[in-house]
Design a protein around this motif. Structure first.
Motif, mmCIF file in Angstrom:
data_model
loop_
_atom_site.group_PDB
_atom_site.id
_atom_site.type_symbol
_atom_site.label_atom_id
_atom_site.label_comp_id
_atom_site.label_asym_id
_atom_site.label_seq_id
_atom_site.Cartn_x
_atom_site.Cartn_y
_atom_site.Cartn_z
ATOM 1 N N LEU A 193 0.693 -0.876 0.224
ATOM 2 C CA LEU A 193 0.098 0.436 -0.213
ATOM 3 C C LEU A 193 0.668 1.426 0.062
ATOM 4 C CD1 LEU A 193 -2.348 -0.826 2.295
ATOM 5 C CD2 LEU A 193 -2.769 -0.814 0.294
ATOM 6 N N CYS A 194 0.163 2.250 -0.486
ATOM 7 C CA CYS A 194 1.164 3.662 -0.783
ATOM 8 C C CYS A 194 0.758 3.925 1.068
ATOM 9 C CB CYS A 194 0.754 4.157 -1.379
ATOM 10 S SG CYS A 194 -1.726 5.046 -1.113
ATOM 11 N N ALA A 195 1.441 5.325 1.469
ATOM 12 C CA ALA A 195 1.519 6.018 2.789
ATOM 13 C C ALA A 195 0.202 6.062 2.643
ATOM 14 C CB ALA A 195 2.576 7.177 2.884
ATOM 15 N N GLU A 196 -0.473 6.839 2.210
ATOM 16 C CA GLU A 196 -1.529 7.360 2.578
ATOM 17 C C GLU A 196 -2.747 5.847 2.562
ATOM 18 O OE1 GLU A 196 -5.590 9.099 0.456
ATOM 19 O OE2 GLU A 196 -3.923 9.489 -0.163
ATOM 20 N N HIS A 197 -2.614 4.926 1.698
ATOM 21 C CA HIS A 197 -3.619 3.997 2.289
ATOM 22 C C HIS A 197 -3.201 3.390 3.897
ATOM 23 C CE1 HIS A 197 -5.585 4.493 -1.949
ATOM 24 N NE2 HIS A 197 -6.672 5.095 -1.014
ATOM 25 N N GLY A 198 -1.991 2.697 3.563
ATOM 26 C CA GLY A 198 -1.657 2.735 4.713
ATOM 27 C C GLY A 198 -2.060 3.075 6.077
ATOM 28 N N GLU A 199 -2.163 3.814 6.220
ATOM 29 C CA GLU A 199 -2.684 4.504 7.229
ATOM 30 C C GLU A 199 -4.203 4.594 7.628
ATOM 31 O OE1 GLU A 199 -0.773 6.332 9.901
ATOM 32 O OE2 GLU A 199 0.973 5.811 8.930
ATOM 33 N N ARG A 200 -4.254 4.310 6.270
ATOM 34 C CA ARG A 200 -6.003 4.610 6.934
ATOM 35 C C ARG A 200 -7.081 3.369 6.711
ATOM 36 N NH1 ARG A 200 -7.829 7.596 1.248
ATOM 37 N NH2 ARG A 200 -9.338 6.503 1.964
ATOM 38 N N LEU A 201 -5.750 2.360 6.685
ATOM 39 C CA LEU A 201 -6.174 0.860 6.477
ATOM 40 C C LEU A 201 -6.750 0.251 8.028
ATOM 41 C CD1 LEU A 201 -5.671 -2.134 5.770
ATOM 42 C CD2 LEU A 201 -3.392 -2.362 6.633
ATOM 43 N N SER A 202 -7.396 -0.201 8.610
ATOM 44 C CA SER A 202 -8.012 -0.684 9.825
ATOM 45 C C SER A 202 -8.584 -2.138 9.428
ATOM 46 C CB SER A 202 -9.453 0.042 9.964
ATOM 47 O OG SER A 202 -10.208 0.265 9.182
ATOM 48 N N ALA A 203 -8.991 -2.342 10.480
ATOM 49 C CA ALA A 203 -8.736 -4.072 10.869
ATOM 50 C C ALA A 203 -9.993 -4.663 10.861
ATOM 51 C CB ALA A 203 -7.775 -5.282 12.120
ATOM 52 N N PRO A 204 -11.496 -6.132 10.806
ATOM 53 C CA PRO A 204 -12.547 -5.421 10.518
ATOM 54 C C PRO A 204 -12.871 -6.068 12.257
ATOM 55 C CG PRO A 204 -10.882 -7.013 9.252
ATOM 56 C CD PRO A 204 -10.069 -6.477 9.642
ATOM 57 N N ARG A 205 -13.713 -6.306 12.748
ATOM 58 C CA ARG A 205 -14.280 -5.830 13.750
ATOM 59 C C ARG A 205 -14.094 -7.010 14.421
ATOM 60 N NH1 ARG A 205 -20.200 -4.245 14.008
ATOM 61 N NH2 ARG A 205 -19.010 -1.342 14.046
ATOM 62 N N GLY A 206 -13.429 -7.253 16.118
ATOM 63 C CA GLY A 206 -13.182 -8.234 16.359
ATOM 64 C C GLY A 206 -11.463 -8.682 15.908
ATOM 65 N N TRP A 207 -10.828 -8.341 14.910
ATOM 66 C CA TRP A 207 -10.082 -8.316 14.400
ATOM 67 C C TRP A 207 -8.779 -7.633 15.637
ATOM 68 C CZ3 TRP A 207 -7.866 -11.024 9.747
ATOM 69 C CH2 TRP A 207 -8.866 -11.911 9.703
ATOM 70 N N ARG A 208 -7.208 -7.790 15.630
ATOM 71 C CA ARG A 208 -6.566 -6.602 15.983
ATOM 72 C C ARG A 208 -5.476 -6.365 15.113
ATOM 73 N NH1 ARG A 208 -4.639 -11.315 18.516
ATOM 74 N NH2 ARG A 208 -1.658 -11.397 18.433
ATOM 75 N N MET A 209 -4.908 -5.028 14.735
ATOM 76 C CA MET A 209 -4.309 -4.514 13.933
ATOM 77 C C MET A 209 -3.152 -3.980 15.058
ATOM 78 S SD MET A 209 -4.699 -3.367 11.325
ATOM 79 C CE MET A 209 -4.312 -1.532 10.373
ATOM 80 N N GLU A 210 -1.724 -4.775 13.906
ATOM 81 C CA GLU A 210 -0.761 -4.298 14.559
ATOM 82 C C GLU A 210 0.294 -3.822 13.996
ATOM 83 O OE1 GLU A 210 1.272 -7.800 16.390
ATOM 84 O OE2 GLU A 210 -0.787 -8.528 17.661
ATOM 85 N N ASP A 211 0.910 -2.963 14.253
ATOM 86 C CA ASP A 211 2.018 -1.495 13.964
ATOM 87 C C ASP A 211 3.083 -2.258 13.572
ATOM 88 O OD1 ASP A 211 3.467 0.426 12.151
ATOM 89 O OD2 ASP A 211 1.532 1.895 12.399
ATOM 90 N N VAL A 212 4.023 -2.495 12.869
ATOM 91 C CA VAL A 212 5.187 -3.647 13.109
ATOM 92 C C VAL A 212 6.124 -2.236 12.409
ATOM 93 C CG1 VAL A 212 4.492 -5.680 14.230
ATOM 94 C CG2 VAL A 212 4.927 -4.872 11.662
ATOM 95 N N ARG A 213 5.697 -1.605 11.814
ATOM 96 C CA ARG A 213 7.241 -0.081 10.833
ATOM 97 C C ARG A 213 8.326 -0.008 11.862
ATOM 98 N NH1 ARG A 213 2.487 2.713 8.100
ATOM 99 N NH2 ARG A 213 1.677 2.777 9.901
ATOM 100 N N ALA A 214 9.349 0.073 11.315
ATOM 101 C CA ALA A 214 10.564 0.337 11.765
ATOM 102 C C ALA A 214 10.527 1.997 12.109
ATOM 103 C CB ALA A 214 11.421 -0.346 11.250
ATOM 104 N N ASN A 215 9.966 2.846 11.057
ATOM 105 C CA ASN A 215 10.317 3.725 10.719
ATOM 106 C C ASN A 215 8.891 4.777 11.026
ATOM 107 O OD1 ASN A 215 9.936 2.177 9.185
ATOM 108 N ND2 ASN A 215 10.316 4.351 7.907
ATOM 109 N N ARG A 216 7.866 4.269 11.940
ATOM 110 C CA ARG A 216 6.731 4.759 12.145
ATOM 111 C C ARG A 216 7.524 5.431 13.449
ATOM 112 N NH1 ARG A 216 1.478 4.912 11.956
ATOM 113 N NH2 ARG A 216 0.692 5.084 13.432
ATOM 114 N N PRO A 217 6.949 6.795 13.541
ATOM 115 C CA PRO A 217 6.953 7.964 14.015
ATOM 116 C C PRO A 217 6.838 7.784 15.851
ATOM 117 C CG PRO A 217 5.504 9.098 13.139
ATOM 118 C CD PRO A 217 5.902 7.891 12.214
#
Length: 89
Positions: free
Chosen positions: A43-67
């Motif tokens: 995904l591009c930066a914009e769509h990566g930031e807007r990505l969300s997990a379905p209800r009941g799922w968890r989202m883990e951001d494992v990016r090294a360069n995330r502020p």
């Protein structure tokens, strides 16, 4: 050739790769996978930031360069407003 966002209609350069595990109900967003044939979707930066997990799922951001999140002083007025009226149990 540069990799592009996998969202239909988007031709922006890919900056993140996301993968998911349906059995564990988890979505991971990470740095762009070095191998274009690796499992996942780019995904591009914009769509990566807007990505969300379905209800009941968890989202883990494992990016090294995330502020990192900003560190707030314990006496910050923002903290006192946020926790005003909250009682410790």
């Amino acid at each position: 050739m540069a990799r592009v966002c996998s969202r239909p209609g988007c031709s922006a350069p890919a900056t993140v790769t996301f993968t998911f595990e349906p059995d564990a109900l988890v979505v991971w967003v990470g740095d762009l996978a070095p191998d274009a044939t690796a499992p996942g979707h780019d995904l591009c930066a914009e769509h990566g930031e807007r990505l969300s997990a379905p209800r009941g799922w968890r989202m883990e951001d494992v990016r090294a360069n995330r502020p990192p999140l900003p560190k707030l002083d314990a006496d910050s007025p923002m903290l006192s407003r946020a926790f005003r009226g909250v009682r410790a149990s």
